[in-house]
Design a protein around this motif. Structure first.
Motif, PDB file in Angstrom:
ATOM      1  N   PHE A  24      -6.843   7.939  -1.785  1.00  0.00           N
ATOM      2  CA  PHE A  24      -6.936   8.255  -3.208  1.00  0.00           C
ATOM      3  C   PHE A  24      -5.696   7.829  -3.983  1.00  0.00           C
ATOM      4  CE2 PHE A  24      -9.843  11.726  -1.687  1.00  0.00           C
ATOM      5  CZ  PHE A  24     -10.978  11.253  -2.305  1.00  0.00           C
ATOM      6  N   THR A  25      -4.525   8.183  -3.473  1.00  0.00           N
ATOM      7  CA  THR A  25      -3.303   8.068  -4.260  1.00  0.00           C
ATOM      8  C   THR A  25      -2.579   6.737  -4.118  1.00  0.00           C
ATOM      9  OG1 THR A  25      -1.923   9.014  -2.515  1.00  0.00           O
ATOM     10  CG2 THR A  25      -2.916  10.548  -4.109  1.00  0.00           C
ATOM     11  N   ASP A  33       1.687  15.570  -1.649  1.00  0.00           N
ATOM     12  CA  ASP A  33       1.392  16.627  -2.621  1.00  0.00           C
ATOM     13  C   ASP A  33      -0.081  17.016  -2.584  1.00  0.00           C
ATOM     14  OD1 ASP A  33       4.029  16.644  -3.429  1.00  0.00           O
ATOM     15  OD2 ASP A  33       3.673  15.437  -5.236  1.00  0.00           O
ATOM     16  N   LEU A  34      -0.943  16.005  -2.472  1.00  0.00           N
ATOM     17  CA  LEU A  34      -2.379  16.269  -2.443  1.00  0.00           C
ATOM     18  C   LEU A  34      -2.769  17.035  -1.178  1.00  0.00           C
ATOM     19  CD1 LEU A  34      -5.098  15.921  -3.833  1.00  0.00           C
ATOM     20  CD2 LEU A  34      -5.281  13.649  -2.786  1.00  0.00           C
ATOM     21  N   VAL A  35      -2.168  16.676  -0.042  1.00  0.00           N
ATOM     22  CA  VAL A  35      -2.437  17.401   1.209  1.00  0.00           C
ATOM     23  C   VAL A  35      -1.973  18.843   1.071  1.00  0.00           C
ATOM     24  CG1 VAL A  35      -1.781  17.592   3.645  1.00  0.00           C
ATOM     25  CG2 VAL A  35      -2.376  15.370   2.694  1.00  0.00           C
ATOM     26  N   GLN A  36      -0.787  19.027   0.489  1.00  0.00           N
ATOM     27  CA  GLN A  36      -0.257  20.375   0.314  1.00  0.00           C
ATOM     28  C   GLN A  36      -1.173  21.215  -0.585  1.00  0.00           C
ATOM     29  OE1 GLN A  36       3.703  20.428  -1.288  1.00  0.00           O
ATOM     30  NE2 GLN A  36       3.949  22.617  -0.993  1.00  0.00           N
ATOM     31  N   MET A  63     -10.148  18.293  -1.080  1.00  0.00           N
ATOM     32  CA  MET A  63      -9.173  17.260  -1.459  1.00  0.00           C
ATOM     33  C   MET A  63      -9.740  16.349  -2.543  1.00  0.00           C
ATOM     34  SD  MET A  63      -7.191  14.418   0.809  1.00  0.00           S
ATOM     35  CE  MET A  63      -6.062  15.616   1.495  1.00  0.00           C
ATOM     36  N   LYS A  64     -10.969  15.923  -2.355  1.00  0.00           N
ATOM     37  CA  LYS A  64     -11.575  15.029  -3.346  1.00  0.00           C
ATOM     38  C   LYS A  64     -11.667  15.712  -4.711  1.00  0.00           C
ATOM     39  CE  LYS A  64     -15.943  14.443  -3.643  1.00  0.00           C
ATOM     40  NZ  LYS A  64     -17.349  14.237  -3.612  1.00  0.00           N
ATOM     41  N   TYR A  71      -6.602  14.145 -11.681  1.00  0.00           N
ATOM     42  CA  TYR A  71      -6.703  12.878 -12.403  1.00  0.00           C
ATOM     43  C   TYR A  71      -7.209  13.107 -13.826  1.00  0.00           C
ATOM     44  CZ  TYR A  71      -8.106   8.173 -13.673  1.00  0.00           C
ATOM     45  OH  TYR A  71      -8.252   6.982 -14.338  1.00  0.00           O
ATOM     46  N   ARG A  72      -8.237  13.922 -13.966  1.00  0.00           N
ATOM     47  CA  ARG A  72      -8.770  14.223 -15.303  1.00  0.00           C
ATOM     48  C   ARG A  72      -7.713  14.902 -16.169  1.00  0.00           C
ATOM     49  NH1 ARG A  72     -14.633  16.477 -13.385  1.00  0.00           N
ATOM     50  NH2 ARG A  72     -15.624  14.447 -13.174  1.00  0.00           N
TER      51      ARG A  72
END
Length: 180
Positions: A24-25, A33-36, A63-64, A71-72
């Motif tokens: 994604f990133t 950060d996303l995993v956290q 996660m998604k 993102y939004r």
């Protein structure tokens, strides 16, 4: 399953979550950060997980959704915030020309122009401006609908003539534009 067992199972998936987050990133720090965020949400909503279902799939869905929501939020904030050091001349003109004190003068001019209308024109025009339909005005004043339309038209033309100085900048003088 106890909460400790659940937490252990979630942390066992952190490597595959990291790979999915990179999908994604495309950035290592953002992926961390996303995993956290995903692990935190999974632990927080531990009671929502149904034992015996696919934990990895559940974590991937979290996660998604987290990525999409972030993102939004980023897009929404970015559309409101200017990220340049200088303000463009277009934005400067927009912010510099709008003046609340100016509106008082415009309203005074409109009131003065309206006061110069005779009652025959003033009443139907103000009723129309307030949202009454032609037939309602005609019924209220007990005059033909054609007369109502003519009086509103004449009042509008008279007001346009009286408020001529505002016609070049109608966009910046909303009150005058609405009246005409």
């Amino acid at each position: 399953m106890t909460k400790l067992e659940f937490n252990t199972m979630v942390t066992q998936h952190s490597d595959s979550l990291k790979m999915y987050a990179l999908h994604f990133t495309h950035d290592d720090e953002d992926a961390n950060d996303l995993v956290q965020d995903t692990v935190l949400k999974a632990i927080t909503y531990y009671d929502k997980f149904k034992e015996g279902t696919n934990l990895k799939g559940w974590l991937y869905t979290i996660m998604k959704n987290t990525f999409i929501n972030n993102y939004r939020r980023f897009v929404k904030i970015s559309s409101f915030v200017t990220k340049s050091d200088e303000i463009s001349s277009a934005n400067l003109v927009f912010s510099a020309t709008g003046n609340v004190g100016e509106n008082k003068f415009v309203m005074d001019d409109i009131k003065h122009a309206m006061a110069n209308l005779s009652d025959d024109y003033y009443v139907p025009f103000t009723m129309y401006f307030e949202g009454y339909k032609y037939h309602e005005i005609a019924d209220h004043l007990d005059i033909p609908i054609g007369t109502v339309k003519t009086r509103i038209h004449v009042a509008r033309k008279t007001l346009k003539k009286s408020l001529k100085p505002y016609q070049s900048g109608l966009k910046s003088h909303n009150y005058a534009a609405a009246m005409m």
